[in-house]
Design a protein around this motif. Sequence first.
Motif, PDB file in Angstrom:
ATOM      1  N   PHE A 212     -12.877 -15.808  31.081  1.00  0.00           N
ATOM      2  CA  PHE A 212     -12.954 -15.509  32.509  1.00  0.00           C
ATOM      3  C   PHE A 212     -11.905 -14.482  32.897  1.00  0.00           C
ATOM      4  CE2 PHE A 212      -9.956 -18.977  32.180  1.00  0.00           C
ATOM      5  CZ  PHE A 212      -8.910 -18.533  32.988  1.00  0.00           C
ATOM      6  N   LEU A 213     -12.153 -13.827  34.045  1.00  0.00           N
ATOM      7  CA  LEU A 213     -11.260 -12.770  34.538  1.00  0.00           C
ATOM      8  C   LEU A 213     -10.880 -13.111  35.969  1.00  0.00           C
ATOM      9  CD1 LEU A 213     -10.347  -9.638  34.186  1.00  0.00           C
ATOM     10  CD2 LEU A 213     -12.356  -9.177  35.545  1.00  0.00           C
ATOM     11  N   ARG A 214      -9.618 -12.917  36.329  1.00  0.00           N
ATOM     12  CA  ARG A 214      -9.184 -13.145  37.712  1.00  0.00           C
ATOM     13  C   ARG A 214      -8.267 -12.006  38.136  1.00  0.00           C
ATOM     14  NH1 ARG A 214     -12.470 -15.873  38.056  1.00  0.00           N
ATOM     15  NH2 ARG A 214     -12.736 -18.110  38.255  1.00  0.00           N
ATOM     16  N   ARG A 215      -8.432 -11.603  39.386  1.00  0.00           N
ATOM     17  CA  ARG A 215      -7.486 -10.621  39.929  1.00  0.00           C
ATOM     18  C   ARG A 215      -6.347 -11.424  40.526  1.00  0.00           C
ATOM     19  NH1 ARG A 215      -6.558  -7.177  44.543  1.00  0.00           N
ATOM     20  NH2 ARG A 215      -7.653  -8.704  45.804  1.00  0.00           N
ATOM     21  N   VAL A 216      -5.094 -11.126  40.141  1.00  0.00           N
ATOM     22  CA  VAL A 216      -3.987 -11.953  40.617  1.00  0.00           C
ATOM     23  C   VAL A 216      -3.106 -11.222  41.629  1.00  0.00           C
ATOM     24  CG1 VAL A 216      -3.845 -13.550  38.683  1.00  0.00           C
ATOM     25  CG2 VAL A 216      -2.711 -11.350  38.516  1.00  0.00           C
ATOM     26  N   ALA A 217      -3.194  -9.917  41.673  1.00  0.00           N
ATOM     27  CA  ALA A 217      -2.443  -9.144  42.661  1.00  0.00           C
ATOM     28  C   ALA A 217      -3.093  -7.777  42.729  1.00  0.00           C
ATOM     29  CB  ALA A 217      -0.982  -9.012  42.231  1.00  0.00           C
ATOM     30  N   SER A 218      -2.601  -6.899  43.601  1.00  0.00           N
ATOM     31  CA  SER A 218      -3.222  -5.579  43.685  1.00  0.00           C
ATOM     32  C   SER A 218      -3.093  -4.885  42.339  1.00  0.00           C
ATOM     33  CB  SER A 218      -2.510  -4.717  44.718  1.00  0.00           C
ATOM     34  OG  SER A 218      -2.290  -5.472  45.862  1.00  0.00           O
ATOM     35  N   GLY A 219      -4.207  -4.554  41.777  1.00  0.00           N
ATOM     36  CA  GLY A 219      -4.187  -3.802  40.527  1.00  0.00           C
ATOM     37  C   GLY A 219      -3.780  -4.612  39.322  1.00  0.00           C
ATOM     38  N   ARG A 220      -3.668  -5.926  39.439  1.00  0.00           N
ATOM     39  CA  ARG A 220      -3.277  -6.751  38.297  1.00  0.00           C
ATOM     40  C   ARG A 220      -4.326  -7.836  38.074  1.00  0.00           C
ATOM     41  NH1 ARG A 220       2.045  -7.498  35.920  1.00  0.00           N
ATOM     42  NH2 ARG A 220       2.042  -9.379  34.669  1.00  0.00           N
ATOM     43  N   TYR A 221      -4.780  -7.924  36.851  1.00  0.00           N
ATOM     44  CA  TYR A 221      -5.798  -8.913  36.497  1.00  0.00           C
ATOM     45  C   TYR A 221      -5.320  -9.685  35.288  1.00  0.00           C
ATOM     46  CZ  TYR A 221      -8.911  -5.701  39.042  1.00  0.00           C
ATOM     47  OH  TYR A 221      -9.497  -4.890  39.974  1.00  0.00           O
ATOM     48  N   ILE A 222      -5.794 -10.934  35.177  1.00  0.00           N
ATOM     49  CA  ILE A 222      -5.572 -11.645  33.923  1.00  0.00           C
ATOM     50  C   ILE A 222      -6.913 -12.115  33.381  1.00  0.00           C
ATOM     51  CG2 ILE A 222      -3.257 -12.479  34.469  1.00  0.00           C
ATOM     52  CD1 ILE A 222      -4.691 -15.255  34.950  1.00  0.00           C
ATOM     53  N   ALA A 223      -6.984 -12.320  32.093  1.00  0.00           N
ATOM     54  CA  ALA A 223      -8.217 -12.838  31.503  1.00  0.00           C
ATOM     55  C   ALA A 223      -7.844 -13.736  30.340  1.00  0.00           C
ATOM     56  CB  ALA A 223      -9.090 -11.693  31.019  1.00  0.00           C
ATOM     57  N   VAL A 224      -8.630 -14.781  30.166  1.00  0.00           N
ATOM     58  CA  VAL A 224      -8.480 -15.639  28.992  1.00  0.00           C
ATOM     59  C   VAL A 224      -9.808 -15.591  28.247  1.00  0.00           C
ATOM     60  CG1 VAL A 224      -8.082 -17.978  28.162  1.00  0.00           C
ATOM     61  CG2 VAL A 224      -6.829 -17.133  30.132  1.00  0.00           C
ATOM     62  N   VAL A 225      -9.768 -15.210  27.012  1.00  0.00           N
ATOM     63  CA  VAL A 225     -11.001 -15.084  26.236  1.00  0.00           C
ATOM     64  C   VAL A 225     -10.797 -15.713  24.857  1.00  0.00           C
ATOM     65  CG1 VAL A 225     -11.625 -12.911  27.343  1.00  0.00           C
ATOM     66  CG2 VAL A 225     -10.384 -12.873  25.194  1.00  0.00           C
ATOM     67  N   GLU A 226     -11.888 -15.839  24.136  1.00  0.00           N
ATOM     68  CA  GLU A 226     -11.785 -16.415  22.798  1.00  0.00           C
ATOM     69  C   GLU A 226     -11.453 -15.332  21.775  1.00  0.00           C
ATOM     70  OE1 GLU A 226     -15.421 -18.490  22.014  1.00  0.00           O
ATOM     71  OE2 GLU A 226     -14.705 -20.259  23.089  1.00  0.00           O
ATOM     72  N   GLU A 227     -10.902 -15.776  20.652  1.00  0.00           N
ATOM     73  CA  GLU A 227     -10.496 -14.868  19.578  1.00  0.00           C
ATOM     74  C   GLU A 227     -11.646 -13.957  19.141  1.00  0.00           C
ATOM     75  OE1 GLU A 227      -7.767 -14.058  17.974  1.00  0.00           O
ATOM     76  OE2 GLU A 227      -8.750 -12.971  16.361  1.00  0.00           O
ATOM     77  N   ARG A 228     -12.879 -14.525  19.093  1.00  0.00           N
ATOM     78  CA  ARG A 228     -13.989 -13.686  18.604  1.00  0.00           C
ATOM     79  C   ARG A 228     -14.185 -12.472  19.503  1.00  0.00           C
ATOM     80  NH1 ARG A 228     -17.650 -18.155  18.009  1.00  0.00           N
ATOM     81  NH2 ARG A 228     -16.719 -19.530  19.530  1.00  0.00           N
TER      82      ARG A 228
END
Length: 658
Positions: A212-228
């Motif tokens: 999944f992807l989330r925007r956490v601040a202006s111009g800043r995003y985080i994502a958690v994905v699987e190794e594959r």
Amino acid sequence: MLTAALAVLCALLVLVLLVQRPAIWPVLVVLAVLWFALFGVFRYRVRSWVARWVCGGSFEKSKTQFSLEPLSQPAALLSGETVLWYNTEFRTRLMKGEALLVPRVQKVLPGLDLQEARKVSGQLLNLADGVWSAHSSTVPGEAESMTLLVLNEETALRKVEAEYKASRPGYLVFLVDGYDDVFSDMLDSERARLLEGINRVLEDMIGRGTGFLRRVASGRYIAVVEERQLEQFAKRGYDVLDKIRALDPSVNLSISIGVGRGAKTLREAQDMAVQALDMAQGRGGDQAAEMTPDGFTFYGGVSHGVEKRSKVRSRIVADQLVKLIKEADHVVIMGHRMSDLDAIGSAEGVLRICKICDVPAVIAVRRDATLAGSLINALIAAGQEDDFIDPKGALPIISQRTLCIVVDTYQLGLVESREILEKCGKVAVIDHHRKGVGFIEKADLVCHEPYASSASELVTEFLQYVGDRDDKPNRIEAEGLLSGIMLDTRDFTLHTGVRTFEAAAALRRYGAETEHVRQLFDVSMVEYTTKATLVSEAQMYRGCAITVSGEVAPEARVAIAQAANDLLTIQNVEASFVAVQVGGGVNISARSLGAVNVQVIMESLGGGGHQTMAAAQLKHITPEAVRSRIQTAIDQYREAQKKSGLESESEQKKKDKQ
Ligand SMILES: Nc1ncnc2c1ncn2[C@@H]1O[C@@H]2COP(=O)(O)O[C@H]3[C@@H](O)[C@H](n4cnc5c(N)ncnc54)O[C@@H]3COP(=O)(O)O[C@H]2[C@H]1O
Ligand SMILES: [Mn+2]
């Protein structure tokens, strides 16, 4: 009983016969000998037959066979490489039920290595329908060696293992480079369009998998994905960088990506991603840095950097630096090994800051190994000899309350003296080189601005925020700083931002005379002729000029860097590489006009530096071998450029002609 009676009877009859006919005595002796001989042979045969039957030498119907046959794992007996026998499990599960007569083991179990299978861990084999671990034991004996082979099916276990590895979480942080600068004077509609574009590209990238992807601040995003998925991103060389850049080529939009991969926990992955992002930005942005437990890998970074730094930060750093200096008993300042005008110029600027703060300070420099002899001599002539000290001489004065300020390098391996760095209680770093691996870690203050032209430019800015109106560097110090800026911008032609000229203007105000600065660059006759020879020996390769040469006179070392500079003034040369033998190794100086990122190329040879000015030192190698390594590195770089659509003009032209 009966046999015994018969034997006694026979013996009696023979006795009677012998008494009656003494002539058959010899015949009897012969018969007796014959009988003993036959009995011996028979006894031997019977014994060996029994032994074979028990020990399995003759295997069919032996106890060994009976015990292996119903084994729940496939088992086989080999003689050398030939399969002599296998059990039913072996036939049904590994030979698809077909019975073969003495097949070669490689035909049935392709890839089997008996040596490997003999080890405690056995050998893993990928056979038609699954994964098997093979274990064997061999009775040695040349042609008659015997091997027992037992196989265990591990398909399910290995599937779980692969799934476990492929589903380990990875953490990504995305940051739009210079968000405020890019979007500040943009129309609202334009900004919305671009932000929507960025969202779409990132959602496309992450949305395809299970993360999944989330925007956490202006111009800043985080994502958690699987190794594959991380593996896919890496394989495609993080092509989102190109997609973001392509959103609107007119505004210089780019992102930096930090990736934490292969961590034990999600928290650790996050920490790694943040460190990696810092690295990606420290190298000029527009690239992805991936951190794994083994180190960093970089993707992208083939475009031009854009100036993205704020003056507010300079003032904050200047304040922090002053605070650190005032807390210290003494300050030791040093640059990189083989110090140059930028290293000594900026060191002298920092020394002036210390003087303004009224804290004793010295510059540690090896005067027999410097390229800034002209500047050091000018300062000594002006009565400032006490500003300099040999690194070894500085060691005794250092205590836990000594502050070490490193200028013009952030690399642990390049500093003038590692002992000084280790002995000082506190460390501050002021540098402008793009970040690479191997930086000074325990620094209390890091001012690392890859967008600044030179360390001298940064120090000149600090000087404006330090002390009172009258606290200024003197004329020669100002000239030293200006020479540092001119060296690293190649006389204001490269890497020159608005603030470079502002710094130069300030130095001019402090009294720097450009003619005097020019004199600091004067070369000796030996240096000049060495440079001329190096330039004349250059050969062209894919838009790059490469010179490879044997040793040059030690006092003419500066000619290596200067030849690289001069080669750029030749038409159609986009980048230059000058490789010169130094002892058993080779030093390379690389320069470019900006279109080619020589830092990336030098990094692939174990060096580093800046986009337009970089170097590497290779050990235990001949100059000719270096030529082919440079060419391979250029090839790789050109391929990367091609992939991201950033081909250089000359390469494009060549293609158009074809
Ligand atoms: N293993 C490694 N890992 C990471 N980075 C590495 C590295 N080896 C070298 N570098 C960096 O690469 C840059 C280029 O070094 P180079 O020796 O070609 O070139 C040096 C120096 O030889 C040259 N130079 C010095 N005096 C000069 C003069 N009077 N005229 C012309 N060039 C001069 O100017 C350049 C100054 O570059 P600068 O100090 O900003 O940055 C240097 C250095 O810090
Ligand atoms: Mn330098």
